[in-house]
Enzyme design. Structure first.
Site, mmCIF file in Angstrom:
data_model
loop_
_atom_site.group_PDB
_atom_site.id
_atom_site.type_symbol
_atom_site.label_atom_id
_atom_site.label_comp_id
_atom_site.label_asym_id
_atom_site.label_seq_id
_atom_site.Cartn_x
_atom_site.Cartn_y
_atom_site.Cartn_z
ATOM 1 N N SER A 51 36.467 40.115 28.608
ATOM 2 C CA SER A 51 37.284 40.051 29.817
ATOM 3 C C SER A 51 37.266 41.366 30.571
ATOM 4 O O SER A 51 37.512 42.429 30.007
ATOM 5 C CB SER A 51 38.729 39.692 29.458
ATOM 6 O OG SER A 51 38.817 38.380 28.970
ATOM 7 N N HIS B 91 44.705 40.177 33.389
ATOM 8 C CA HIS B 91 45.255 39.774 32.090
ATOM 9 C C HIS B 91 44.952 40.794 30.988
ATOM 10 O O HIS B 91 45.595 40.776 29.945
ATOM 11 C CB HIS B 91 44.781 38.373 31.704
ATOM 12 C CG HIS B 91 43.368 38.267 31.235
ATOM 13 N ND1 HIS B 91 42.356 37.763 32.017
ATOM 14 C CD2 HIS B 91 42.785 38.568 30.045
ATOM 15 C CE1 HIS B 91 41.228 37.753 31.334
ATOM 16 N NE2 HIS B 91 41.460 38.248 30.129
ATOM 17 N N ASP C 119 43.583 37.372 39.084
ATOM 18 C CA ASP C 119 43.237 37.961 37.792
ATOM 19 C C ASP C 119 42.321 39.183 37.907
ATOM 20 O O ASP C 119 41.347 39.329 37.162
ATOM 21 C CB ASP C 119 42.596 36.915 36.875
ATOM 22 C CG ASP C 119 42.654 37.315 35.403
ATOM 23 O OD1 ASP C 119 43.240 38.367 35.094
ATOM 24 O OD2 ASP C 119 42.103 36.568 34.560
#
Length: 482
Positions: free
Chosen positions: A179, A69, A100
């Site tokens: 992230s 992402h 992901d």
């Protein structure tokens, strides 16, 4: 002169960090992504350009690991090292939207000078401490937070919205910028930070992708291609009810799950049947709640298949019609239905004809349009569970009406599902394009559950084409390729 001072600043920064943080700083990467999300309301036009920051870390082979992402829909990627502000262009090497994860590469070998690859550990124990590294809220400098491992369980990965895999919950918040960053324990990577809850849902709760998922991704791409996770394409249910167990010929023990559905197009079609009782998978007994014991702990039965790859097989001990049999299922392809998963790096598909915009429905479409049509929501939500996929490959709708005299009164058909055009069944968006290319004086468009059709005259459509194109700046009248 500037380079010398920049290098000195980098040395001073590293010397000021604790020992472990200094080692990680040699591996940590700040990722700046310029992305362009597609426009599902005007699918012929490009979407808005936006920027974001994420983290990554260097692993063996001069590769950078991060979240999918962080780099999805990216048009340009630039990476920089801790303490060195110089940006280097990067590109996606492999990407896996279902779990992901992504690997990046930098073509300039100088980027990897004075860096170190991190190594992977195992799954951390409950109540053990881990350290999360990254650039939360877009910061320019390394941030380190600590957390306690509080849960190890299957969780839905929000990037795709439908895929569930093993995930580790920690009591350290995962914020934008964290992230893709590494989660370390005793100097080894035990996870990749990837999602968390907003403050109004839960405080200091974050999740990391554990090493079994990471290692599977790395193994899958060894041949240069990502094949995705395999899936049994069945729905199964626990067998706690004593009466149901006796009716199926089972004892009062704690084993077996009931197969409720076998989805067409999946690997189990023609091999497993509704009503089968699954007793064991690859020799591992299946408990009545659908778990098996792996690595000394109970996990979802699906974890057995999660660790397999395309081309492998899985063996079931099955109770069918009162007899135990062995059923072997070759894992030839992944889950065939992607309609309900968020899609990335794809262009919207559409057809514009007479100012009517037709599109296939998927998760991206529903999120962008947020239609209030109840029938459409039913078809989308129950596409698999109600076997709608057996009737049509895609749900094609009239998504918009570019108002013009040629399509007067067509607005009442917006978000209706296209059933037929001139008597031809519409299975996918390609069928819409083909129907309008077939010569006819009139095009009769039947909608699912609608009492009367929508009718267009070909001559009027041709006369209106240039007028509609100019008025609404339609740069293309169809796209059938993802």
């Amino acid at each position: 002169m500037c380079r010398r001072f920049a290098g000195l600043a980098c040395v001073l920064l590293l010397l000021s960090l604790p020992a472990e943080a200094a080692r990680v700083a040699e591996s940590l990467v700040r990722i700046q992504a310029t992305s362009q999300d597609p426009n599902y309301r005007a699918p012929w036009s490009a979407g808005e350009v936006a920027g974001g920051v994420g983290a990554g870390f260097i692993i063996a082979g001069n590769r950078i690991m991060t979240n999918a992402h962080v780099v999805s829909n990216a048009r340009f990627l630039a990476v920089s090292k801790e303490g060195d502000p110089k940006p280097y262009p990067a590109r996606v090497f492999h990407i896996a939207h279902d779990c992901d994860l992504a690997l990046l590469t930098v073509d300039n070998p100088n980027f990897f000078t004075n860096t170190a690859a991190l190594h992977f550990g195992g799954i951390p124990a409950i109540e053990s401490t881990v350290s999360v590294y990254g650039y939360p809220i877009g910061g320019d400098r390394l941030s380190v937070t600590r957390g306690i491992v509080s849960r190890i369980d299957f969780q839905t990965y929000t990037h795709s919205g439908v895929d569930s895999h093993l995930a580790v919950q920690i009591d350290a918040a995962i914020n934008p910028g964290n992230s893709g960053g590494p989660v370390l324990q005793e100097g080894k990577v035990v996870g990749v930070a990837f999602q968390g809850y907003s403050g109004d849902v839960a405080q200091n709760v974050g999740y990391m992708i554990p090493t079994p998922v990471i290692q599977r991704f790395l193994k899958d791409v060894e041949d240069g291609h990502y094949d995705r996770y395999m899936d049994l394409t069945i729905a199964y249910h626990p067998l706690h009810n004593p009466a149901m167990r006796r009716a199926l010929g089972l004892t009062d023990g704690d084993s077996g799950v009931f197969v409720g559905s076998v989805y067409g197009g999946g690997v189990s079609e023609g091999r497993l049947r509704p009503g089968d009782v699954l007793l064991a998978i690859d020799g591992l007994p299946i408990a009545s709640d659908g778990t098996v014991t792996m690595d000394g702990a109970p996990v979802e039965m699906a974890e057995v298949v999660e660790r397999k790859f395309k081309g492998e097989k899985v063996d079931f001990k099955v109770l069918r019609d009162g007899k135990e049999i062995i059923v072997t299922i070759p894992l030839t392809h992944a889950w065939p239905f992607s309609l309900q998963a968020q899609a990335y790096n794809e262009k919207p598909r559409f057809v514009v004809f007479g100012g009517l915009v037709f599109q296939p429905v998927d998760a991206n479409f529903m999120a962008e349009h947020n239609p209030d049509d109840l029938r459409l929501h039913f078809y989308f939500d129950n596409f698999i569970s109600r076997n709608i996929y057996r009737e049509r490959e895609e749900i094609v709708v009239l998504s918009n009406v570019l108002a013009d005299p040629v399509n007067a009164y067509a607005s009442e058909f917006r978000y209706e599902i296209v059933d037929k055009i001139n008597g031809k069944k519409i299975q996918r968006i390609d069928d819409v394009a083909a129907a309008f290319k077939t010569p006819a004086d009139y095009y009769v468009i039947d909608m699912v559950g609608k009492g009367r059709p929508l009718v267009l005259e070909r001559k009027a459509v041709e006369e209106a084409r240039d007028r509609i194109t100019a008025r609404y700046q339609v740069t293309s009248h169809e796209n059938l390729q993802k």
